[in-house]
Design a protein around this motif. Structure first.
Motif, PDB file in Angstrom:
ATOM      1  N   GLU A  63       0.835  -1.196   0.000  1.00 12.18           N
ATOM      2  CA  GLU A  63       0.000   0.000   0.000  1.00 12.18           C
ATOM      3  C   GLU A  63       0.876   1.254   0.000  1.00 12.18           C
ATOM      4  N   LEU A  64       1.479   1.562  -1.124  1.00  9.08           N
ATOM      5  CA  LEU A  64       2.308   2.759  -1.238  1.00  9.08           C
ATOM      6  C   LEU A  64       1.545   3.806  -2.057  1.00  9.08           C
ATOM      7  N   PRO A  65       1.180   4.946  -1.451  1.00  9.09           N
ATOM      8  CA  PRO A  65       0.391   5.969  -2.152  1.00  9.09           C
ATOM      9  C   PRO A  65       1.248   6.768  -3.137  1.00  9.09           C
ATOM     10  N   VAL A  66       1.635   6.130  -4.220  1.00 11.81           N
ATOM     11  CA  VAL A  66       2.621   6.693  -5.134  1.00 11.81           C
ATOM     12  C   VAL A  66       2.158   8.023  -5.726  1.00 11.81           C
ATOM     13  N   MET A  67       0.964   8.034  -6.298  1.00 14.34           N
ATOM     14  CA  MET A  67       0.514   9.226  -7.020  1.00 14.34           C
ATOM     15  C   MET A  67       0.354  10.425  -6.090  1.00 14.34           C
ATOM     16  N   SER A  68      -0.181  10.205  -4.888  1.00 15.52           N
ATOM     17  CA  SER A  68      -0.342  11.325  -3.962  1.00 15.52           C
ATOM     18  C   SER A  68       1.006  11.825  -3.464  1.00 15.52           C
ATOM     19  N   LEU A  69       1.966  10.906  -3.269  1.00 14.26           N
ATOM     20  CA  LEU A  69       3.307  11.314  -2.865  1.00 14.26           C
ATOM     21  C   LEU A  69       3.963  12.178  -3.943  1.00 14.26           C
ATOM     22  N   ILE A  70       3.798  11.786  -5.198  1.00 12.58           N
ATOM     23  CA  ILE A  70       4.383  12.569  -6.288  1.00 12.58           C
ATOM     24  C   ILE A  70       3.738  13.955  -6.353  1.00 12.58           C
ATOM     25  N   THR A  71       2.409  13.986  -6.283  1.00 13.60           N
ATOM     26  CA  THR A  71       1.680  15.250  -6.412  1.00 13.60           C
ATOM     27  C   THR A  71       1.953  16.193  -5.243  1.00 13.60           C
ATOM     28  N   ASN A  72       1.937  15.657  -4.030  1.00 10.78           N
ATOM     29  CA  ASN A  72       1.999  16.505  -2.838  1.00 10.78           C
ATOM     30  C   ASN A  72       3.400  16.708  -2.273  1.00 10.78           C
ATOM     31  N   VAL A  73       4.318  15.806  -2.611  1.00 12.09           N
ATOM     32  CA  VAL A  73       5.659  15.891  -2.020  1.00 12.09           C
ATOM     33  C   VAL A  73       6.736  16.102  -3.082  1.00 12.09           C
ATOM     34  N   PHE A  74       6.760  15.255  -4.117  1.00 10.80           N
ATOM     35  CA  PHE A  74       7.857  15.274  -5.087  1.00 10.80           C
ATOM     36  C   PHE A  74       7.800  16.499  -6.010  1.00 10.80           C
ATOM     37  N   GLY A 126      18.628  28.053 -30.397  1.00  5.78           N
ATOM     38  CA  GLY A 126      19.864  27.393 -29.989  1.00  5.78           C
ATOM     39  C   GLY A 126      20.098  27.328 -28.501  1.00  5.78           C
ATOM     40  N   LYS A 127      19.192  27.865 -27.683  1.00  4.37           N
ATOM     41  CA  LYS A 127      19.330  27.845 -26.236  1.00  4.37           C
ATOM     42  C   LYS A 127      18.224  27.002 -25.619  1.00  4.37           C
ATOM     43  N   LYS A 128      18.597  26.158 -24.682  1.00  4.30           N
ATOM     44  CA  LYS A 128      17.617  25.309 -24.021  1.00  4.30           C
ATOM     45  C   LYS A 128      16.985  26.048 -22.843  1.00  4.30           C
ATOM     46  N   GLN A 129      15.668  25.841 -22.695  1.00  4.18           N
ATOM     47  CA  GLN A 129      14.933  26.486 -21.614  1.00  4.18           C
ATOM     48  C   GLN A 129      13.955  25.499 -20.984  1.00  4.18           C
ATOM     49  N   TRP A 130      13.601  25.792 -19.731  1.00  4.59           N
ATOM     50  CA  TRP A 130      12.604  24.992 -19.034  1.00  4.59           C
ATOM     51  C   TRP A 130      11.215  25.582 -19.278  1.00  4.59           C
ATOM     52  N   LYS A 131      10.277  24.709 -19.657  1.00  3.15           N
ATOM     53  CA  LYS A 131       8.910  25.150 -19.919  1.00  3.15           C
ATOM     54  C   LYS A 131       7.969  24.358 -19.026  1.00  3.15           C
ATOM     55  N   ARG A 132       7.211  25.058 -18.179  1.00  2.00           N
ATOM     56  CA  ARG A 132       6.280  24.394 -17.268  1.00  2.00           C
ATOM     57  C   ARG A 132       5.182  23.696 -18.067  1.00  2.00           C
ATOM     58  N   VAL A 133       4.873  22.487 -17.658  1.00  6.61           N
ATOM     59  CA  VAL A 133       3.838  21.694 -18.321  1.00  6.61           C
ATOM     60  C   VAL A 133       2.991  21.008 -17.255  1.00  6.61           C
ATOM     61  N   GLU A 134       1.858  20.518 -17.663  1.00 11.54           N
ATOM     62  CA  GLU A 134       1.029  19.710 -16.769  1.00 11.54           C
ATOM     63  C   GLU A 134       1.556  18.278 -16.811  1.00 11.54           C
ATOM     64  N   VAL A 135       1.911  17.753 -15.666  1.00  8.64           N
ATOM     65  CA  VAL A 135       2.551  16.436 -15.599  1.00  8.64           C
ATOM     66  C   VAL A 135       1.503  15.337 -15.637  1.00  8.64           C
ATOM     67  N   GLU A 136       1.655  14.418 -16.592  1.00  8.68           N
ATOM     68  CA  GLU A 136       0.823  13.223 -16.664  1.00  8.68           C
ATOM     69  C   GLU A 136       1.527  12.127 -15.865  1.00  8.68           C
ATOM     70  N   LEU A 137       1.093  11.927 -14.634  1.00  8.21           N
ATOM     71  CA  LEU A 137       1.824  11.049 -13.724  1.00  8.21           C
ATOM     72  C   LEU A 137       1.986   9.634 -14.262  1.00  8.21           C
ATOM     73  N   GLU A 138       0.981   9.173 -14.984  1.00  7.84           N
ATOM     74  CA  GLU A 138       1.030   7.796 -15.508  1.00  7.84           C
ATOM     75  C   GLU A 138       2.202   7.587 -16.467  1.00  7.84           C
ATOM     76  N   ASP A 139       2.690   8.674 -17.067  1.00  5.78           N
ATOM     77  CA  ASP A 139       3.809   8.556 -17.999  1.00  5.78           C
ATOM     78  C   ASP A 139       5.154   8.436 -17.293  1.00  5.78           C
ATOM     79  N   HIS A 140       5.161   8.642 -15.984  1.00  6.02           N
ATOM     80  CA  HIS A 140       6.423   8.694 -15.254  1.00  6.02           C
ATOM     81  C   HIS A 140       6.590   7.569 -14.242  1.00  6.02           C
TER      82      HIS A 140
END
Length: 465
Positions: free
Chosen positions: A39-50, A66-80
């Protein structure tokens, strides 16, 4: 779904050097869980802690002009999050092999660039080391080992009392005799010599092909073998106090001596071969891990990000085959490791190399700098990296962590040695080119190396009484 364009943040130069077509480096943190993972609450841990730890965990890397940048996105947890399925009812030794094969698979797969650069893998099968295993795969562009260890610790709690903070081993050094004859001019000339040596050796000379280095291209895309060993931190401190050196000196000497023993056992002629280790140096001010909030403050002494440099350290040669002279030779490895690492830390080459990479980046782009780093790593025989972990046992959502180690993937050398302390022990992991290095034999040589240095330090202490 993506957030607004104005949220773009630049990727640090080092982050760009480690995330491109030439070089893509990732870190794996392996947590060995003491109890079965049910019983490891993976998704809630990722959302609320990670995810709240750093905006980088909710950002993907994009390239603009030619320059790399960080772009905020909505994270699809199932993909990770990955929970692999192995056959049921196997022996612990069989699950060891499945875990090794899984780690080898993770080693050759680059993280997808169209989403945030991290993954979590949950292995619910018992091995000889743990009842279950949780693997964090984090790209180097997100931060160096210090940052990522800090992020990992932010997800964990002190097992026996979550309300108390984790503590870390003292960094106090043994008292060392000072060189009263040293002077400013001597130190300056020494720094100049070390600087020139560092620059010449960092990229121009290639190590010989040996039992630990094939020199093949594309090693980062080929299968690996993983082996680990554990040493008591108290025994390391005993050697440290007997010889008046640092724990890092002892560990580096052990690794160098064990490597030479293995090379000689496989091929005696390789005892004279040129070998170089790239030691990853944290360039922050010395200090223990701090909270991620503290890391992200302006002008923090221990900032988040990539703050590392590469020290090229020659691997000393094994000067004797005599069993009688071997203990003295083992101590020579400690003295040489102490002297070399100390001189490298005072070399200006660290800063000149960083400046040279900036010039390459400015005129040739980040891939030009990445090619320089990649060639430097490929020309070497091994990488050594170490981190300090907590003294107390940690837990993740009431799942006590029995042990941990980390690995570096995506670099072109055939042997990586990574070190982390935890609960009074030091865990050393060896990532090896599969089919070239014999893991059991290599580990045996490392164990012989440590025991020899321990015994030699005892004899040295008795003689100096």
């Amino acid at each position: 779904m993506e957030f607004e364009e104005e949220g773009l943040q630049p990727v640090s130069p080092l982050g760009q050097y480690f995330a491109n077509r030439v070089l893509s480096v990732s870190n794996l943190g392996v947590l060995e869980i003491e109890v079965p993972i049910h019983e490891l609450p993976v998704m809630s841990l990722i959302t609320n802690v990670f995810l709240p730890i750093s905006p980088r965990f909710s950002s993907m890397m994009v390239e603009t002009r030619g320059k790399k940048q960080w772009k905020r996105v909505e994270v699809e947890l199932e993909d990770h999050v990955y929970i692999p399925i192995f056959p049921s009812g196997l022996s612990l030794a069989s699950y060891d092999r499945y875990l090794d094969d899984y780690l080898s698979k993770l080693a050759v797969e680059r993280l997808p660039e169209h989403r945030p650069l991290w993954e979590i893998h949950i292995i619910k099968y018992p091995t000889t080391s743990a009842a279950g295993t949780i693997i964090f795969k984090l790209h180097q562009a997100l931060g160096d080992g210090f940052s990522l260890m800090g992020a990992l610790l932010s997800c964990l709690q002190r097992a026996e009392n979550p309300s108390l903070p984790l503590t870390f081993p003292s960094r106090k050094r043994s008292s060392q005799p000072r060189n009263k004859n040293g002077n400013f001019v001597t130190k300056v000339f020494s720094s100049v010599y070390n600087t020139i040596s560092d620059i010449l050796n960092s990229n121009m000379e290639e190590d010989d092909q040996t039992p630990i280095r094939s020199g093949n291209d594309g090693i980062e895309f080929k299968p690996i073998a993983v082996s680990t060993m554990t040493i008591s931190l108290d025994r390391l401190k005993l050697i440290k106090s007997r010889l008046g050196v640092t724990i890092n000196d002892v560990l580096t000497a052990m690794i160098f001596l064990g490597t030479r023993l293995y090379m000689q056992e496989i091929n005696k002629s390789s005892s004279e071969a040129r070998g170089t280790a790239v030691v990853l140096l944290n360039t922050r001010m010395l200090g223990n891990f701090t909270s991620v909030e503290e890391m992200n403050k302006p002008n923090s002494k221990l900032p988040w990000g990539n703050h590392i440099s590469l020290l090229h350290v020659p691997i000393p040669k094994l000067l004797t085959n005599s069993e009688e002279q071997f203990p003295d030779n083992a101590l020579d490895f400690v003295w040489k490791a102490h002297k070399i690492i100390r001189s490298k830390r005072h070399s200006w080459g660290i800063y000149l190399t960083a400046g040279f990479l900036e010039i390459l980046n400015k005129f040739g782009g980040h891939e030009a700098a990445a090619k320089y780093i990649r060639k430097s790593l490929k020309n070497s025989s091994m990488i050594i990296s170490n981190m300090i972990g907590p003294v107390e046992q940690m837990s993740l959502a009431n799942h006590p962590i029995k042990g941990l180690y980390f690995l570096v993937f995506g670099s072109p050398e055939g042997l990586d040695v990574t070190i982390v302390s935890y609960m009074g022990k030091v865990r050393i992991a060896f990532k090896m080119e599969k089919g070239l290095i014999d893991p059991p034999k290599f580990k045996s040589c490392m164990e012989k190396s440590f025991e020899t240095i321990l015994k030699a330090s005892e004899n040295n202490a008795v003689q100096n009484k």
